[in-house]
Design an enzyme around this catalytic site. Structure first.
Site, PDB file in Angstrom:
ATOM      1  N   ASP A 262     -43.368  33.134  30.564  1.00 31.40           N
ATOM      2  CA  ASP A 262     -43.660  34.388  29.880  1.00 31.40           C
ATOM      3  C   ASP A 262     -42.375  34.754  29.149  1.00 31.40           C
ATOM      4  O   ASP A 262     -41.309  34.183  29.400  1.00 31.40           O
ATOM      5  CB  ASP A 262     -44.092  35.473  30.883  1.00 31.40           C
ATOM      6  CG  ASP A 262     -44.876  36.579  30.172  1.00 31.40           C
ATOM      7  OD1 ASP A 262     -45.634  37.293  30.838  1.00 31.40           O
ATOM      8  OD2 ASP A 262     -44.719  36.707  28.927  1.00 31.40           O
TER       9      ASP A 262
HETATM   10  C1  GLC Z   1     -45.778  39.528  27.172  1.00 31.60           C
HETATM   11  C2  GLC Z   1     -46.970  39.233  28.054  1.00 31.60           C
HETATM   12  C3  GLC Z   1     -47.632  37.928  27.723  1.00 31.60           C
HETATM   13  C4  GLC Z   1     -47.538  37.695  26.226  1.00 31.60           C
HETATM   14  C5  GLC Z   1     -46.075  37.446  25.913  1.00 31.60           C
HETATM   15  C6  GLC Z   1     -45.840  37.280  24.410  1.00 31.60           C
HETATM   16  O1  GLC Z   1     -44.750  40.129  27.918  1.00 31.60           O
HETATM   17  O2  GLC Z   1     -46.775  39.295  29.470  1.00 31.60           O
HETATM   18  O3  GLC Z   1     -49.009  38.012  28.150  1.00 31.60           O
HETATM   19  O4  GLC Z   1     -48.323  36.573  25.852  1.00 31.60           O
HETATM   20  O5  GLC Z   1     -45.228  38.470  26.411  1.00 31.60           O
HETATM   21  O6  GLC Z   1     -46.100  38.472  23.746  1.00 31.60           O
END
Ligand code: GLC
Length: 725
Positions: A262
């Site tokens: 993430d």
């Molecule tokens: C965010 C989310 C994830 C998302 C990523 C990119 O913090 O937790 O679901 O795809 O960052 O935006």
């Protein structure tokens, strides 16, 4: 003699045919493996390191010299997100308004895996059109508590339903030449302190509740990429968890694709490198406004440590191999990346269909619904009736090509025959109480109308750019409780007093406390956030042009205090002291708790009404060893066509280790005309009867008696029989 000769010839022909088939498939696989190996042998150390971390907010490094493109990713699970510049600023000038599909829980509420595939196809096609190689969805974290701000993005409290719905979605996306990215693996079931909490749970809870969706995504869906979650698990960051990433995901489940973090979820070079992290994303968030992509944990440091023989290059090659594997699978290298389509009528029709099948009719006393088209007037009350939701919720935001609100949908059907009296009823200001002037206006509208349609419930971020401002359903924020915000309870009671014929429509990602008005409300509809055609779907259901068939993918408890994460477990954990959250609710999540501990829910898992009625009869079970073929007859005993989701649960009579009262192990959605009946058959493999015995550390099936329960919801069992295994 002749027979024998013929027989031998046939065997030879079969053998040759089999060899050819294997050769072709094997050849293709052999080619790709060989090509990947050849590419790796040509890459320099620095080029390989560039590939295992981000090169901008949503891309990772490519090697133009060798024809290796950047991997382009985009959120989110229910629509392609608006474009971002390198430094994370929304590019408001892009022509990036796309198809805003219903959110995950609405798709799950359809209980229709084929529709999951269609949903994924639209998402993949629009991602391909926008030049994305990976769409960062589906989000499938188990709905453990109604307070999780991101429940709207997810699917269910039940791992079997999650598994069935995410596989279709993933295949739909990937058949469009785009990779899906199942997330957030795992135990990311709250937003409170999501970046730092450590989740503790038993191996049974892990295996029986929190893993099955991800395992199905890998082994049945063939998902190409997976996103590790922010939190820790059993004391280790999930992004560096040898157990979760190397041992279970890659070794036990055979995952061949890439693990990406993430965004900003990687904390340590050596641990991430050794423990299965293939692609570090989002660490630039901490470096804005001038990020240095070499400074990522899996950046220049890795090259230096390999040169110093402190890290093995073969592990770097393994990461690059997985990234190249995904690129070949999506035709980014050596293939024809598909063009995709954008904002087509067909895409919008799919969004409408998901909304029509996902909206749930919870209550309909004296058949107040569907409304009769020759009523003279409707009072439509509630800010949510006239509010656009698509850009709310956080990273799953979508700039919608258009968005039909409930009010617009009702106006579309009312035309100039039915007068619509709209009243906003309440303000969306976090913590604000009722506004008497708005209530008076709403009461006046209700008093002069034949029927009232109140549209309220939860809401996404109010201010489009700040997703958690005033939000209740949003990333990075949990709900404090289940109480209706903005003084809606008082408003509903005032409106009902003025006009008892009040239909309450709830938007949002899940349960809300209805105890103050539920008994006096003749009809209640759960309409989630139902995408750019949501208002039309809702209006068609209210007027009976569509017969609702959706069923709840999660239990609606009467009050928060009834919820197992509250009663047995910790939620969100006393994050002021330790950051440990103990899932002591264990395997008793959702109906597995309410039914075992005999706690009456407001509306049960799997509950949803129709404008027709169905009869279940003639249950038969044919056993073959430890598998069972379950058949029964389903009949439409009402006056209009409709679809019924028939649900099959098992109950083990004498469990050696504690087991829930019942567990969902099959379902089918059957469409029937009035008077029509069909035989439904559902096969239960031996796996359906197993549980994870963490004494033996394995899935086992105890011999003994199992009840087979069939019905229209977890609490309306119509047929029951017992088999002995
Ligand atoms: C965010 C989310 C994830 C998302 C990523 C990119 O913090 O937790 O679901 O795809 O960052 O935006």
């Amino acid at each position: 003699m002749m027979m024998k000769k013929q027989f031998c010839t046939k065997i030879w022909m079969l053998a040759i045919a089999t060899f050819c088939i294997l050769q072709t498939n094997g050849q293709a696989k052999f080619d790709t493996t060989a090509k990947i190996a050849a590419l790796i042998s040509k890459l320099t150390l620095e080029e390989k390191v560039k590939m295992i971390h981000a090169s901008s907010s949503f891309t990772s490094g490519g090697v133009p010299r060798l024809g290796i493109p950047e991997l382009v990713t985009s959120d989110g699970p229910h629509g392609v997100r608006p474009e971002h510049g390198r430094d994370w600023v929304l590019d408001n000038n892009s022509l990036d308004s796309g198809t805003y599909l219903p959110v995950g829980v609405c798709l799950a509420a359809t209980w229709n895996p084929q529709l999951g595939y269609d949903f994924g196809s639209v998402l993949g096609s629009e991602a391909a059109f926008r030049g994305k190689n990976v769409i960062l969805g589906p989000g499938i974290n188990i709905i453990r508590s109604p307070l999780n701000g991101r429940n709207f993005e997810y699917e269910s409290e039940d791992p079997f339903l999650v598994s069935k719905m995410c596989v279709g979605y993933i295949k739909g996306v990937q058949d469009q030449g785009v990779s899906a990215c199942v997330k957030h693996y795992l135990a990311n079931n709250q937003e409170s302190k999501r970046f730092t909490i450590n989740v503790e749970m038993s191996e049974r809870a892990l295996r029986e509740i929190y893993m099955p969706g991800f395992k199905a995504a890998v082994q049945e869906g063939g998902v190409n990429t997976l996103m590790s979650s922010y939190n820790k698990f059993r004391g280790q960051w999930v992004s560096h968890s040898n157990y979760l990433l190397n041992q279970v995901l890659k070794k036990e489940w055979g995952f061949k694709g890439l693990v990406m973090s993430d965004w900003d979820a990687v904390h340590n070079t050596a641990q991430a490198f050794w423990n299965g992290m293939d692609l570090e994303m989002g660490t630039d968030l901490g470096m804005l406004p001038n990020p240095d992509y070499g400074k990522f944990k899996l950046g220049d440091t890795v090259a230096a440590l390999i040169k110093a023989n402190k890290l093995p290059e073969y592990l770097l090659d393994e990461k690059v191999r997985r990234i190249l594997y995904v690129m070949f699978k999506t035709g980014m290298i050596d293939g024809q990346a598909k063009k995709g389509e954008y904002n087509t009528k067909a895409h919008q029709q799919t969004a409408l269909k998901v909304a029509e099948e996902g909206i749930v009719l919870l209550k309909n006393e004296n058949n107040i619904l569907p409304l009769n088209k020759n009523i003279k007037s409707i009072a439509v009350i509630g800010f949510n009736a006239d509010r656009k939701q698509s850009m709310g919720g956080g990273s799953s935001q979508v700039r919608a090509f258009y968005e039909i609100t409930p009010l617009a949908g009702l106006k579309n059907i009312a035309g100039n025959k039915i007068k619509i009296n709209y009243a906003q009823g309440y303000n969306i200001v976090r913590g604000a109480g009722p506004d008497q002037k708005l209530i008076d206006e709403a009461v006046a509208a209700a008093s002069k109308s034949d029927v009232v349609v109140f549209v309220g419930g939860w809401t996404h971020g109010y201010n489009y750019s700040v997703w958690s401002d005033n939000a209740y359903d949003a990333e990075d924020i949990d709900k404090a409780d289940m109480n209706m915000p903005f003084g809606q309870d008082e408003l509903i009671k005032a409106v009902q007093k003025a006009n008892p014929k009040t239909v309450v429509v709830l938007m949002g990602g899940g349960a809300i406390d209805m105890t103050q008005w539920v008994d006096k409300t003749p009809a209640i509809i759960q309409s989630w956030y139902a995408g750019l055609e949501g208002g039309n779907a809702l209006a068609k259901i209210i007027f009976g042009e569509v017969n609702p068939s959706g069923k709840l993918p999660m239990t609606f408890p009467k009050k928060l205090q009834d919820n197992p994460s509250f009663v047995l477990g910790e939620y969100p954990g006393d994050t002021s002291k330790t950051l440990n959250v103990h899932y002591l609710d264990d395997i008793y999540v959702g109906y597995r708790y309410y039914d075992t501990y005999k706690v009456e829910p407001q509306f049960a898992f799997g509950h949803g009404l129709s404008y027709t009625t169905f009869d279940y009869s003639d249950l038969k079970i044919t056993q073959a060893g430890n598998t069972a073929l379950v058949t029964f007859t389903l009949k439409n005993t009402g006056k209009v066509p409709g679809a019924e989701i028939a649900e099959l649960y098992i109950h083990q009579q004498k469990a050696l280790l504690p087991r829930p009262e019942k567990e969902l192990k099959g379902f089918q959605k059957i469409t029937l005309s009035p008077g029509e009946q069909k035989t439904v058959s559902i096969t239960l493999s031996e796996d359906a009867f197993k549980y994870f015995n963490d004494v033996k550390n394995n899935w086992v099936m105890d011999n003994g008696a199992f009840d087979i329960l069939v019905g229209g919801s977890s609490r309306s069992i119509k047929l029951k029989s017992t088999i002995n295994l």
